[in-house]
Scaffold this motif. Structure first.
Motif, PDB file in Angstrom:
ATOM      1  N   SER A  81      17.600 -97.618 -39.274  1.00 22.05           N
ATOM      2  CA  SER A  81      16.907 -98.905 -39.138  1.00 22.05           C
ATOM      3  C   SER A  81      15.413 -98.687 -39.016  1.00 22.05           C
ATOM      4  O   SER A  81      14.947 -97.632 -38.570  1.00 22.05           O
ATOM      5  CB  SER A  81      17.398 -99.639 -37.882  1.00 22.05           C
ATOM      6  OG  SER A  81      18.778 -99.859 -37.909  1.00 22.05           O
ATOM      7  N   LEU A  82      14.660 -99.699 -39.421  1.00 22.04           N
ATOM      8  CA  LEU A  82      13.216 -99.735 -39.242  1.00 22.04           C
ATOM      9  C   LEU A  82      12.809-101.182 -39.024  1.00 22.04           C
ATOM     10  O   LEU A  82      13.471-102.103 -39.531  1.00 22.04           O
ATOM     11  CB  LEU A  82      12.468 -99.212 -40.471  1.00 22.04           C
ATOM     12  CG  LEU A  82      12.280 -97.719 -40.662  1.00 22.04           C
ATOM     13  CD1 LEU A  82      11.599 -97.453 -42.002  1.00 22.04           C
ATOM     14  CD2 LEU A  82      11.487 -97.092 -39.537  1.00 22.04           C
ATOM     15  N   ARG A  83      11.707-101.370 -38.307  1.00 24.26           N
ATOM     16  CA  ARG A  83      11.137-102.704 -38.173  1.00 24.26           C
ATOM     17  C   ARG A  83       9.703-102.682 -38.682  1.00 24.26           C
ATOM     18  O   ARG A  83       8.864-101.929 -38.156  1.00 24.26           O
ATOM     19  CB  ARG A  83      11.162-103.208 -36.740  1.00 24.26           C
ATOM     20  CG  ARG A  83      10.758-104.680 -36.657  1.00 24.26           C
ATOM     21  CD  ARG A  83      10.793-105.222 -35.238  1.00 24.26           C
ATOM     22  NE  ARG A  83       9.644-104.791 -34.460  1.00 24.26           N
ATOM     23  CZ  ARG A  83       9.260-105.383 -33.330  1.00 24.26           C
ATOM     24  NH1 ARG A  83       9.947-106.433 -32.870  1.00 24.26           N
ATOM     25  NH2 ARG A  83       8.220-104.925 -32.663  1.00 24.26           N
ATOM     26  N   LEU A  84       9.458-103.489 -39.685  1.00 23.89           N
ATOM     27  CA  LEU A  84       8.116-103.625 -40.226  1.00 23.89           C
ATOM     28  C   LEU A  84       7.425-104.822 -39.577  1.00 23.89           C
ATOM     29  O   LEU A  84       8.073-105.815 -39.235  1.00 23.89           O
ATOM     30  CB  LEU A  84       8.159-103.836 -41.743  1.00 23.89           C
ATOM     31  CG  LEU A  84       8.932-102.799 -42.550  1.00 23.89           C
ATOM     32  CD1 LEU A  84       8.812-103.119 -44.046  1.00 23.89           C
ATOM     33  CD2 LEU A  84       8.461-101.400 -42.255  1.00 23.89           C
TER      34      LEU A  84
ATOM     35  N   ASN B  59      16.526-108.798 -41.425  1.00 22.90           N
ATOM     36  CA  ASN B  59      16.226-110.041 -40.722  1.00 22.90           C
ATOM     37  C   ASN B  59      14.712-110.241 -40.678  1.00 22.90           C
ATOM     38  O   ASN B  59      13.981-109.337 -40.253  1.00 22.90           O
ATOM     39  CB  ASN B  59      16.736-109.997 -39.273  1.00 22.90           C
ATOM     40  CG  ASN B  59      18.244-110.046 -39.193  1.00 22.90           C
ATOM     41  OD1 ASN B  59      18.904-110.677 -40.013  1.00 22.90           O
ATOM     42  ND2 ASN B  59      18.800-109.367 -38.198  1.00 22.90           N
ATOM     43  N   ILE B  60      14.269-111.414 -41.089  1.00 24.85           N
ATOM     44  CA  ILE B  60      12.852-111.757 -40.988  1.00 24.85           C
ATOM     45  C   ILE B  60      12.669-112.692 -39.799  1.00 24.85           C
ATOM     46  O   ILE B  60      13.503-113.575 -39.551  1.00 24.85           O
ATOM     47  CB  ILE B  60      12.323-112.395 -42.298  1.00 24.85           C
ATOM     48  CG1 ILE B  60      10.806-112.542 -42.250  1.00 24.85           C
ATOM     49  CG2 ILE B  60      13.017-113.714 -42.593  1.00 24.85           C
ATOM     50  CD1 ILE B  60      10.198-112.960 -43.605  1.00 24.85           C
TER      51      ILE B  60
ATOM     52  N   GLY C 269       6.302 -98.687 -41.359  1.00 23.11           N
ATOM     53  CA  GLY C 269       7.052 -97.905 -42.325  1.00 23.11           C
ATOM     54  C   GLY C 269       7.253 -96.474 -41.869  1.00 23.11           C
ATOM     55  O   GLY C 269       6.702 -96.033 -40.857  1.00 23.11           O
ATOM     56  N   GLY C 270       8.065 -95.757 -42.631  1.00 23.52           N
ATOM     57  CA  GLY C 270       8.308 -94.355 -42.293  1.00 23.52           C
ATOM     58  C   GLY C 270       9.473 -93.802 -43.062  1.00 23.52           C
ATOM     59  O   GLY C 270       9.966 -94.407 -44.015  1.00 23.52           O
TER      60      GLY C 270
ATOM     61  N   GLN D 172      13.061-106.764 -39.822  1.00 21.28           N
ATOM     62  CA  GLN D 172      13.978-105.793 -39.218  1.00 21.28           C
ATOM     63  C   GLN D 172      14.985-105.378 -40.279  1.00 21.28           C
ATOM     64  O   GLN D 172      15.673-106.234 -40.850  1.00 21.28           O
ATOM     65  CB  GLN D 172      14.691-106.414 -38.016  1.00 21.28           C
ATOM     66  CG  GLN D 172      15.695-105.480 -37.369  1.00 21.28           C
ATOM     67  CD  GLN D 172      15.046-104.309 -36.663  1.00 21.28           C
ATOM     68  OE1 GLN D 172      14.203-104.480 -35.800  1.00 21.28           O
ATOM     69  NE2 GLN D 172      15.460-103.099 -37.026  1.00 21.28           N
ATOM     70  N   MET D 173      15.059-104.095 -40.529  1.00 20.15           N
ATOM     71  CA  MET D 173      15.920-103.576 -41.593  1.00 20.15           C
ATOM     72  C   MET D 173      16.985-102.687 -40.985  1.00 20.15           C
ATOM     73  O   MET D 173      16.672-101.727 -40.269  1.00 20.15           O
ATOM     74  CB  MET D 173      15.083-102.790 -42.607  1.00 20.15           C
ATOM     75  CG  MET D 173      13.911-103.599 -43.163  1.00 20.15           C
ATOM     76  SD  MET D 173      12.980-102.747 -44.441  1.00 20.15           S
ATOM     77  CE  MET D 173      12.269-101.405 -43.491  1.00 20.15           C
TER      78      MET D 173
END
Length: 115
Positions: free
Chosen positions: A17-20, A68-69, A9-10, A81-82
């Motif tokens: 975009s961010l990837r959790l 995307n999961i 997170g952040g 992935q957001m």
């Protein structure tokens, strides 16, 4: 029993975009489903995405086409992935899996999208 730990997170600007990541303490191939939920301040926790051991995937309508999961079974990790993030995506994101005596939850990771 399984422990889940979220990360990634952040703070990001709208459109970013961010990837959790959700790391599990045991093989995710033996876990029927792993889900991502989110909870914004003052709102109920909502289901965002789910990935099943069969490979099937579900998304909430609000994130379809943007999130995307996926999973890496070698790392026992599920990713979210957001893309094209919006201020309304701001929330604490949790991963979850059902258990016999109740659901397992991670501690959550904060995602903040600035306008």
């Amino acid at each position: 029993q399984v422990q889940l730990v979220e990360s990634g997170g952040g703070l990001v600007q709208a459109g970013g975009s961010l990837r959790l990541s959700c790391s599990a303490s045991r093989s995710i191939l033996s876990i029927i489903v792993i889900k991502w939920y989110r909870q914004a301040p003052g709102k109920q926790r909502e289901l965002v995405a789910a990935i099943y051991s069969t490979g099937s995937i579900d998304y909430a309508d609000s994130v379809k086409g943007r999130f995307n999961i996926s999973r890496d079974s070698a790392k026992n990790t599920v990713y979210l992935q957001m893309y094209s993030l919006k201020p309304e995506d701001t929330a604490v994101y949790y991963c979850n899996t059902p258990g016999i005596r109740g659901d397992y939850w991670g501690q959550g990771t904060q995602v903040t999208v600035s306008s």
